[in-house]
Structures are given as structure tokens and as C-alpha cells.
Design a protein around this motif. Sequence first.
Motif, short mmCIF file in Angstrom:
data_model
loop_
_atom_site.label_atom_id
_atom_site.label_comp_id
_atom_site.label_asym_id
_atom_site.label_seq_id
_atom_site.Cartn_x
_atom_site.Cartn_y
_atom_site.Cartn_z
N CYS A 12 0.85 -1.19 0.00
CA CYS A 12 0.00 0.00 0.00
C CYS A 12 0.89 1.24 0.00
O CYS A 12 1.81 1.34 0.81
CB CYS A 12 -0.88 -0.02 1.24
N GLN A 45 -2.22 -3.37 -2.17
CA GLN A 45 -2.96 -2.54 -3.10
C GLN A 45 -2.78 -3.11 -4.50
O GLN A 45 -1.70 -3.58 -4.84
CB GLN A 45 -2.38 -1.13 -3.03
N ARG A 101 -5.76 2.22 -9.51
CA ARG A 101 -5.20 1.77 -8.23
C ARG A 101 -6.35 1.57 -7.24
O ARG A 101 -7.20 2.43 -7.07
CB ARG A 101 -4.21 2.81 -7.70
N CYS A 118 -6.37 0.37 -0.26
CA CYS A 118 -5.54 -0.60 0.45
C CYS A 118 -6.41 -1.64 1.15
O CYS A 118 -7.55 -1.35 1.54
CB CYS A 118 -4.68 0.11 1.49
#
Length: 185
Positions: free
Chosen positions: A38, A51, A131, A134
Motif C-alpha cells: 500500500c 494494493q 489503483r 488498500c
Amino acid sequence: MNEQRATDRAEEIVHQAVEGMSLNPTLERTGPETIGPCIAGDDHGHDDRLQVTLFYKLTGVPGSEAKSLVLQARDAWLKQGYTYNSSNKEDMSGPFPWVSMRTEPDDFWMEGITGVLDRAKGEGLATLKVRSPCFLPPGKSSGSTAADPVALEEPQAGDPARHRARPTFAAARTAFLADAVAGRP
């Protein structure tokens, strides 16, 4: 959230951007490993959080169309209700535009980028990056337990609970924000 759900959602966001494009680019997955540490850097979570990040080059179209592809990705994401993250008119009006957006409420961040191949000819390469938020790896626990409903309620005036050591949610939030503004961890 886990790796599979994060990957599936990131793929969905990429496909939302390309499905309605006037040209039919080929999605070429590229870049580093799909899953990694992350990088949120918020210092409020576990150090072992992960992530998912997906990178795609949009190939099979003329380099002169890269700008158009990034703008079409932006428009498709806006139609989905996604919001701008940090892009402005200057980012979008030049020969090699860039856009940064995010989804709500699941908080995926994405970018449409026009990389320069030949500045003189105005040729570039469009790329999309998504993206995930997390998440903890399999087998890890956040350590949280179910909230005590009493801890979330504001005690009434005169209630002895007002004198307990446990702060109210509002007090804890105020202290957290004060620490953040002052730069304290």
C-alpha cells in the motif's frame, strides 16, 4: 476487499473507459506487478496492507489519436459519476493531456495519461492506470471488534457516562483532526 475483488473492480473501471471509444484500441497490460504494498502513506493502517495497480497501454491506433483516447476515457468515467481528483483545464487542453479521477464510494483512483512519443508530430501513447484502495492480505485481521453502541452515543447532561475515560466519537474525531493539522502522528 481482497486481491481478486480489487482486480475485478479495477478491470471494470478500465473497460468502462474503453468500451465506447470511437477507435478500437487494444488493451496491453504492462507495468510492475499487479499487487504490491500500500502506498497510501496515511500511517493509520497496518504496514502489511496491499494494493492492486493495473497499467494498460492503448495500442493499435495512430499515435496522433492518443490525446483523443485520454479525453474519451475521461468522458466515460464522468458518465459513470466518477470525480476529478486533481486535473485542471491546463492538464486537459495541451497536446498531451492527463486526467486523475476517483470512484465513489469505493475509492479507486485512476489516471488517463498521454505519453509523448514524438512531440513535433503530436504523437503519443495513451495509458490508463487504476489503483485500488488498500486492503489486508489473506489471514490478517484489522484487529477491530464490533463497536460498543454505548460508546457511539452522546451521553445526556448529568449522565455519569459523561465522566467515563472513553471519549465520544465526536471528541475522538476532533482530537484526530487537531493532531493531523498540527502534523502530529
